[in-house]
Motif scaffolding. Structure first.
Motif, PDB file in Angstrom:
ATOM      1  N   PHE A 154      -7.116  79.235   3.303  1.00 16.74           N
ATOM      2  CA  PHE A 154      -6.914  80.364   2.890  1.00 16.74           C
ATOM      3  C   PHE A 154      -7.088  81.395   3.868  1.00 16.74           C
ATOM      4  N   ARG A 155      -7.873  80.908   5.067  1.00 15.92           N
ATOM      5  CA  ARG A 155      -8.158  81.993   6.017  1.00 15.92           C
ATOM      6  C   ARG A 155      -6.847  81.963   7.089  1.00 15.92           C
ATOM      7  N   THR A 156      -6.942  83.220   7.795  1.00 18.90           N
ATOM      8  CA  THR A 156      -5.865  83.250   8.679  1.00 18.90           C
ATOM      9  C   THR A 156      -5.886  82.767   9.944  1.00 18.90           C
ATOM     10  N   LEU A 157      -5.323  82.685  10.914  1.00 22.17           N
ATOM     11  CA  LEU A 157      -5.688  82.113  12.366  1.00 22.17           C
ATOM     12  C   LEU A 157      -6.527  82.925  12.872  1.00 22.17           C
ATOM     13  N   TRP A 158      -6.592  84.376  12.737  1.00 25.38           N
ATOM     14  CA  TRP A 158      -7.459  85.218  13.439  1.00 25.38           C
ATOM     15  C   TRP A 158      -8.792  85.245  12.755  1.00 25.38           C
ATOM     16  N   GLU A 159      -8.971  84.698  11.530  1.00 24.38           N
ATOM     17  CA  GLU A 159     -10.158  84.614  10.820  1.00 24.38           C
ATOM     18  C   GLU A 159     -10.973  83.474  11.251  1.00 24.38           C
ATOM     19  N   ALA A 160     -10.329  82.188  11.505  1.00 20.82           N
ATOM     20  CA  ALA A 160     -10.719  80.856  11.452  1.00 20.82           C
ATOM     21  C   ALA A 160     -10.174  80.439  12.862  1.00 20.82           C
ATOM     22  N   THR A 161      -9.972  80.835  13.918  1.00 25.13           N
ATOM     23  CA  THR A 161      -9.408  80.335  15.105  1.00 25.13           C
ATOM     24  C   THR A 161      -9.685  78.990  15.464  1.00 25.13           C
ATOM     25  N   ASN A 162     -11.096  78.782  15.348  1.00 23.77           N
ATOM     26  CA  ASN A 162     -11.493  77.240  15.775  1.00 23.77           C
ATOM     27  C   ASN A 162     -10.990  76.103  14.833  1.00 23.77           C
ATOM     28  N   VAL A 163     -11.161  76.680  13.492  1.00 16.35           N
ATOM     29  CA  VAL A 163     -10.535  75.951  12.746  1.00 16.35           C
ATOM     30  C   VAL A 163      -9.173  75.264  12.778  1.00 16.35           C
ATOM     31  N   TYR A 164      -8.223  76.253  13.104  1.00 16.40           N
ATOM     32  CA  TYR A 164      -6.783  76.123  13.324  1.00 16.40           C
ATOM     33  C   TYR A 164      -6.540  75.331  14.755  1.00 16.40           C
ATOM     34  N   ILE A 165      -7.361  75.427  15.616  1.00 16.07           N
ATOM     35  CA  ILE A 165      -7.208  74.526  16.773  1.00 16.07           C
ATOM     36  C   ILE A 165      -7.713  73.292  16.729  1.00 16.07           C
ATOM     37  N   GLU A 166      -8.808  73.322  16.062  1.00 16.01           N
ATOM     38  CA  GLU A 166      -9.596  71.782  15.948  1.00 16.01           C
ATOM     39  C   GLU A 166      -8.529  71.014  14.972  1.00 16.01           C
ATOM     40  N   MET A 167      -7.951  71.789  13.996  1.00 15.56           N
ATOM     41  CA  MET A 167      -7.032  70.882  12.889  1.00 15.56           C
ATOM     42  C   MET A 167      -5.497  70.415  13.466  1.00 15.56           C
ATOM     43  N   SER A 168      -5.324  71.094  14.783  1.00 16.85           N
ATOM     44  CA  SER A 168      -3.898  70.699  15.206  1.00 16.85           C
ATOM     45  C   SER A 168      -4.086  69.593  15.810  1.00 16.85           C
ATOM     46  N   PRO A 169      -3.374  68.464  15.558  1.00 13.17           N
ATOM     47  CA  PRO A 169      -3.329  67.201  16.339  1.00 13.17           C
ATOM     48  C   PRO A 169      -2.641  67.679  17.734  1.00 13.17           C
ATOM     49  N   ILE A 170      -1.672  68.514  17.932  1.00 14.53           N
ATOM     50  CA  ILE A 170      -1.137  68.999  19.264  1.00 14.53           C
ATOM     51  C   ILE A 170      -2.128  69.229  20.397  1.00 14.53           C
ATOM     52  N   THR A 171      -3.533  69.796  19.798  1.00 16.46           N
ATOM     53  CA  THR A 171      -4.485  70.176  20.899  1.00 16.46           C
ATOM     54  C   THR A 171      -5.362  68.659  21.278  1.00 16.46           C
ATOM     55  N   HIS A 172      -5.133  67.655  20.539  1.00 19.66           N
ATOM     56  CA  HIS A 172      -5.904  66.512  20.920  1.00 19.66           C
ATOM     57  C   HIS A 172      -4.816  65.421  21.340  1.00 19.66           C
ATOM     58  N   ALA A 173      -3.484  65.760  21.817  1.00 18.66           N
ATOM     59  CA  ALA A 173      -2.718  64.812  22.192  1.00 18.66           C
ATOM     60  C   ALA A 173      -2.973  64.064  23.331  1.00 18.66           C
ATOM     61  N   ASN A 174      -3.986  64.611  24.233  1.00 19.03           N
ATOM     62  CA  ASN A 174      -4.386  63.939  25.316  1.00 19.03           C
ATOM     63  C   ASN A 174      -5.341  62.605  25.441  1.00 19.03           C
ATOM     64  N   LYS A 175      -6.041  62.648  23.741  1.00 18.32           N
ATOM     65  CA  LYS A 175      -6.722  61.717  23.386  1.00 18.32           C
ATOM     66  C   LYS A 175      -6.008  60.427  22.778  1.00 18.32           C
ATOM     67  N   ILE A 176      -4.791  60.624  22.546  1.00 23.30           N
ATOM     68  CA  ILE A 176      -4.094  59.567  21.816  1.00 23.30           C
ATOM     69  C   ILE A 176      -3.380  58.714  23.007  1.00 23.30           C
ATOM     70  N   LYS A 177      -4.047  57.360  22.786  1.00 26.14           N
ATOM     71  CA  LYS A 177      -3.700  56.365  23.802  1.00 26.14           C
ATOM     72  C   LYS A 177      -2.767  55.105  22.762  1.00 26.14           C
ATOM     73  N   LYS A 178      -3.062  54.991  21.506  1.00 22.58           N
ATOM     74  CA  LYS A 178      -2.299  53.923  20.705  1.00 22.58           C
ATOM     75  C   LYS A 178      -0.955  54.367  20.393  1.00 22.58           C
ATOM     76  N   PRO A 179      -0.029  53.272  20.411  1.00 24.50           N
ATOM     77  CA  PRO A 179       1.432  53.745  19.987  1.00 24.50           C
ATOM     78  C   PRO A 179       1.580  54.541  18.735  1.00 24.50           C
ATOM     79  N   ILE A 180       2.567  55.508  18.684  1.00 19.85           N
ATOM     80  CA  ILE A 180       2.594  56.390  17.425  1.00 19.85           C
ATOM     81  C   ILE A 180       4.064  56.640  17.398  1.00 19.85           C
ATOM     82  N   LEU A 181       4.658  56.012  16.146  1.00 23.66           N
ATOM     83  CA  LEU A 181       5.953  56.354  15.761  1.00 23.66           C
ATOM     84  C   LEU A 181       6.037  57.676  14.933  1.00 23.66           C
ATOM     85  N   ILE A 182       6.805  58.698  15.386  1.00 24.59           N
ATOM     86  CA  ILE A 182       6.833  59.750  14.754  1.00 24.59           C
ATOM     87  C   ILE A 182       8.409  60.102  14.233  1.00 24.59           C
ATOM     88  N   ILE A 183       8.595  60.273  12.772  1.00 26.54           N
ATOM     89  CA  ILE A 183       9.616  60.182  12.201  1.00 26.54           C
ATOM     90  C   ILE A 183       9.858  61.759  11.263  1.00 26.54           C
TER      91      ILE A 183
END
Length: 494
Positions: free
Chosen positions: A392-421
């Motif tokens: 319920f918090r906004t991006l500006w109130e909980a910036t770190n939560v939004y960043i940490e919970m966005s898989p796109i910010t961890h894309a560099n850590k994904i090494k196993k095959p992933i199918l996106i549909i």
């Protein structure tokens, strides 16, 4: 009609929060709506009976509180009173919902039940019956004046899972006599498909009225078990383990396994550890069900508990990744301990929030899984800056939560095959196709082995036969290559 006094903003402190109004279908000239009831939580629903009885439900998600009020629409002199006030996360305390009957005009209203030589008015509460042993559905005769209950029926605990579906006697009648009660029920077991029955009082005699054939006879002898285990922080968890027909552990050994899940948020550990579901339910399958892969000799771990808990002043998402990984580790360790899953051939998958989960687990727990299938997920939470899921918090109130919970910010850590549909015209807020496209671009930029499939003319839940069949084909091909054989050669592709 309902009017929000906080203009729909949950952060505004106001009392009352919602006001319910009533008005005749054909109001006289100048006639204004009248107030039926004022609520301090958010209005959820109302079940009507007659001028003397209506049940109003209100909830507040942040505190998991829910209340049911009894109101008398035809009498302003009778004050509304609370029938139930509880925490909806505590499913063991769920009293059930009133059974409805159809009037002569075709509307559905709360059914009134009468006993012989008893002037009291009762209603029937139809409950799902959550217990530590699994769901045991029930019917309670509830006295609306005293609040007392009488259990008049419950499902068989040993073999069957039976639920009350509807009243089939007394439609159009003002009151229904208990001794003449007839209920339509659905009855099933692990291996027996759902059939419908008529349950008649006073002897509670059950008569089967359908005889549907098994919808997938090749999987009729699949093995199903509700398993229980524990997370490292002590939270009890459950999952349903499916094994293919004819599986013999002593001969066949550990199998490739498909882990298919969906996280849930809770405010307490006690609620998170409660059992939901029944070990006696028939193993039904939707067109894109993970159970299809039992035919490929996979073990399937369906619906393992993934509780994300925020107790007290803490919010669940503040420790999302930590609890997600801990829950997945506990589930994987359990099926490996049982000897039914090969630890080097466990795939993870999910739809919507389950796809979001899949991306995170491949980034933060690559030791658990060999590949992943992510369907119609959200991967960049900053694209919904005013809240998402249960945040319920906004991006500006909980910036770190939004960043940490966005898989796109961890894309560099994904090494196993992933199918996106993803559905090409998914219009669900926060799940537009751009989510999948940008996530795939990020994976491709970091050299991850990934594939993006966009389904033409498809929304969030896949419906077209061609698309459903293609999803199964894509998933099967992915599992055969990256789970069954456990190879990771190849390049990104769309």
């Amino acid at each position: 009609m309902v009017e929000a006094q906080d203009r729909g903003d949950a952060n505004v402190e106001v009392s009352p929060r919602d006001i319910i109004y009533t008005q005749p279908a054909e109001p006289a000239e100048g006639e204004k709506p009248e107030i039926l009831h004022k609520l301090d939580l958010r209005f959820r629903s109302v079940s009507w009976c007659d001028d003397s009885l209506a049940l109003v439900n209100e909830t507040w998600y942040k505190t998991s509180q829910t209340r049911t009020w009894l109101v008398c629409p035809g009498s302003k002199d009778v004050a509304p009173r609370v029938l139930f006030d509880r925490v909806f996360e505590n499913v063991y305390s769920d009293p059930g919902s009133p059974m409805m009957t159809r009037t002569s005009t075709g509307t559905n209203v709360i059914a009134k039940i009468k006993k012989e030589n008893d002037e009291q008015i009762y209603i029937l509460l139809n409950g799902r019956g959550f217990t530590p042993e699994g769901n045991i559905p029930f019917l309670d005769l509830f006295d609306i004046n005293t609040g007392s209950k009488e259990r008049i029926w419950e499902s068989n605990r040993e073999k069957y899972f039976e639920t009350a579906v509807a009243l089939v006697f007394g439609q159009g009648e003002e009151d229904i006599n208990l001794n003449q009660l007839k209920i339509l029920t659905s009855k099933e077991s692990k291996t027996e498909i759902t059939q419908y029955h008529i349950l008649s009082w006073p002897l509670k005699k059950s008569s089967q009225i359908t005889n549907f054939p098994h919808p997938y006879p090749t999987l009729a002898s699949l093995q199903k078990e509700m398993i229980k285990y524990q997370r490292k922080d002590g939270v009890p968890l459950t999952a349903t383990l499916y094994l293919p027909p004819g599986y013999d552990q002593s001969k066949d050994g550990p199998l490739p396994c498909l882990f298919w899940a969906y996280p849930e948020d809770y405010k307490s550990k006690d609620a998170a550890g409660q059992v939901r579901g029944s070990p006696n339910e028939f193993s039904g399958m939707t067109p894109t069900s993970s159970l299809i892969f039992l035919a490929r000799r996979f073990a399937v771990l369906a619906g393992p508990s993934i509780p994300i808990i925020g107790e007290g002043d803490k919010l669940p998402n503040d420790r999302f990744v930590e609890q997600l990984v801990s829950s997945a580790e506990a589930a994987v360790e359990e099926v490996v301990r049982r000897g039914v899953a090969d630890p080097s051939r466990i795939a993870v998958g999910g739809h919507s929030y389950g796809a979001f989960m899949t991306a995170h687990l491949l980034a933060h727990a690559p030791h658990l899984f060999c590949c992943g299938i992510a369907r119609s997920g959200s991967y960049n939470k900053t694209l919904t800056p005013f809240g998402f899921q249960t945040e319920f918090r906004t991006l500006w109130e909980a910036t770190n939560v939004y960043i940490e919970m966005s898989p796109i910010t961890h894309a560099n850590k994904i090494k196993k095959p992933i199918l996106i549909i993803h559905g090409e015209v998914d219009d669900k807020v926060g799940l537009f196709p751009m989510q999948a496209e940008r996530f795939f671009d990020a994976l491709k930029g970091h050299g991850a082995l990934s594939r993006l499939v966009l389904l033409p003319f498809e929304h969030h839940v896949y419906a077209a036969r061609e698309n459903v069949m293609h999803v199964i084909w894509e998933t099967d091909r992915w599992l055969q290559k990256y789970c069954l054989s456990n190879t990771s050669d190849g390049k990104c592709g769309a």
